[in-house]
Scaffold this active site. Sequence first.
Site, PDB file in Angstrom:
ATOM      1  N   GLY A  95      20.731  12.690  13.236  1.00  0.00           N
ATOM      2  CA  GLY A  95      21.762  12.999  12.220  1.00  0.00           C
ATOM      3  C   GLY A  95      22.235  11.364  11.558  1.00  0.00           C
ATOM      4  O   GLY A  95      23.308  11.597  11.054  1.00  0.00           O
ATOM      5  N   GLN A  96      21.358  10.259  12.101  1.00  0.00           N
ATOM      6  CA  GLN A  96      21.726   9.145  11.203  1.00  0.00           C
ATOM      7  C   GLN A  96      21.544   9.223   9.758  1.00  0.00           C
ATOM      8  O   GLN A  96      20.362   9.631   9.256  1.00  0.00           O
ATOM      9  CB  GLN A  96      20.910   8.034  11.992  1.00  0.00           C
ATOM     10  CG  GLN A  96      21.182   6.620  11.585  1.00  0.00           C
ATOM     11  CD  GLN A  96      20.734   5.344  12.126  1.00  0.00           C
ATOM     12  OE1 GLN A  96      19.294   5.688  12.861  1.00  0.00           O
ATOM     13  NE2 GLN A  96      20.960   4.352  11.728  1.00  0.00           N
ATOM     14  N   HIS A 102      25.768   1.762  14.021  1.00  0.00           N
ATOM     15  CA  HIS A 102      27.145   1.919  13.987  1.00  0.00           C
ATOM     16  C   HIS A 102      27.607   2.808  15.266  1.00  0.00           C
ATOM     17  O   HIS A 102      27.028   3.676  15.528  1.00  0.00           O
ATOM     18  CB  HIS A 102      27.800   2.550  12.772  1.00  0.00           C
ATOM     19  CG  HIS A 102      26.913   3.885  12.192  1.00  0.00           C
ATOM     20  ND1 HIS A 102      25.924   3.726  11.756  1.00  0.00           N
ATOM     21  CD2 HIS A 102      27.398   5.042  12.430  1.00  0.00           C
ATOM     22  CE1 HIS A 102      25.321   5.053  11.389  1.00  0.00           C
ATOM     23  NE2 HIS A 102      26.199   5.603  11.800  1.00  0.00           N
ATOM     24  N   LEU A 103      28.663   2.403  15.925  1.00  0.00           N
ATOM     25  CA  LEU A 103      29.004   3.252  16.984  1.00  0.00           C
ATOM     26  C   LEU A 103      30.188   4.165  16.414  1.00  0.00           C
ATOM     27  O   LEU A 103      31.035   3.383  15.878  1.00  0.00           O
ATOM     28  CB  LEU A 103      29.747   2.299  18.122  1.00  0.00           C
ATOM     29  CG  LEU A 103      28.597   1.818  19.119  1.00  0.00           C
ATOM     30  CD1 LEU A 103      27.571   0.953  18.601  1.00  0.00           C
ATOM     31  CD2 LEU A 103      29.224   1.079  20.238  1.00  0.00           C
ATOM     32  N   HIS A 104      30.136   5.259  16.528  1.00  0.00           N
ATOM     33  CA  HIS A 104      31.335   6.366  16.185  1.00  0.00           C
ATOM     34  C   HIS A 104      32.154   6.162  17.285  1.00  0.00           C
ATOM     35  O   HIS A 104      31.931   6.594  18.495  1.00  0.00           O
ATOM     36  CB  HIS A 104      30.786   7.779  15.992  1.00  0.00           C
ATOM     37  CG  HIS A 104      29.955   7.854  14.805  1.00  0.00           C
ATOM     38  ND1 HIS A 104      30.512   8.420  13.682  1.00  0.00           N
ATOM     39  CD2 HIS A 104      28.705   7.928  14.677  1.00  0.00           C
ATOM     40  CE1 HIS A 104      29.338   8.372  12.655  1.00  0.00           C
ATOM     41  NE2 HIS A 104      28.347   8.198  13.431  1.00  0.00           N
TER      42      HIS A 104
HETATM   43  P1  AMP Z   1      25.656   8.717  10.667  1.00  0.00           P
HETATM   44  O1  AMP Z   1      25.516   9.949  10.369  1.00  0.00           O
HETATM   45  O2  AMP Z   1      25.625   8.471  12.309  1.00  0.00           O
HETATM   46  O3  AMP Z   1      24.559   7.671  10.261  1.00  0.00           O
HETATM   47  O4  AMP Z   1      27.165   8.237  10.510  1.00  0.00           O
HETATM   48  C1  AMP Z   1      27.565   7.614   9.058  1.00  0.00           C
HETATM   49  C2  AMP Z   1      28.771   7.668   8.941  1.00  0.00           C
HETATM   50  O5  AMP Z   1      29.112   6.648   7.943  1.00  0.00           O
HETATM   51  C3  AMP Z   1      29.359   8.975   8.538  1.00  0.00           C
HETATM   52  O6  AMP Z   1      30.187   9.505   9.272  1.00  0.00           O
HETATM   53  C4  AMP Z   1      29.929   8.797   7.135  1.00  0.00           C
HETATM   54  O7  AMP Z   1      31.319   9.669   6.954  1.00  0.00           O
HETATM   55  C5  AMP Z   1      30.459   7.318   7.396  1.00  0.00           C
HETATM   56  N1  AMP Z   1      30.493   6.710   5.891  1.00  0.00           N
HETATM   57  C6  AMP Z   1      29.580   6.407   4.838  1.00  0.00           C
HETATM   58  N2  AMP Z   1      29.724   5.922   3.960  1.00  0.00           N
HETATM   59  C7  AMP Z   1      31.144   5.350   4.515  1.00  0.00           C
HETATM   60  C8  AMP Z   1      32.034   4.385   3.705  1.00  0.00           C
HETATM   61  N3  AMP Z   1      31.709   4.057   2.505  1.00  0.00           N
HETATM   62  N4  AMP Z   1      33.014   4.072   4.511  1.00  0.00           N
HETATM   63  C9  AMP Z   1      33.375   4.566   5.557  1.00  0.00           C
HETATM   64  N5  AMP Z   1      32.627   5.414   6.263  1.00  0.00           N
HETATM   65  C10 AMP Z   1      31.315   5.781   5.582  1.00  0.00           C
END
Ligand code: AMP
Length: 116
Positions: A95-96, A102-104
């Site tokens: 799901g990346q 990035h760490l959620h």
């Molecule tokens: P992933 O799916 O693990 O790659 O997570 C990417 C995350 O980045 C998602 O949770 C998005 O909501 C978040 N995201 C994408 N663009 C932005 C942005 N401009 N500011 C803050 N978060 C973002």
Amino acid sequence: MSFEPTCIFCKIVRGEIPAAEVARDADALVFRDVNPKAPTHLLVVPTRHVTNLGDFATKAEPHEIGKLFALAAKYGREASPGGYRVVVNEGADAGQTVFHLHLHVLAGRPMRWPPG
Ligand code: AMP
């Protein structure tokens, strides 16, 4: 510091697009996810461009990786002393969607297990 001009998180690091910043230093930035999946949903990123955890684990110094987790723990605990979750998605199958490590940090609601 490495920078990928098309990377949205590099642009956030450089202040080229706005984000709700929580903390920043030379190595790492913590900001709020724009599409939160929990009452508190933070992203912890290295300021230099690294695509994913695997790349970071092979290229970075161990203390750099530790610093990201220390920040996740600090802000996760602060938001939710009773428990929080740290998630790293590596690769499309996991799901990346943004290819800058990035760490959620998810906090403020009960978490189910296993994640989907
Ligand atoms: P992933 O799916 O693990 O790659 O997570 C990417 C995350 O980045 C998602 O949770 C998005 O909501 C978040 N995201 C994408 N663009 C932005 C942005 N401009 N500011 C803050 N978060 C973002």
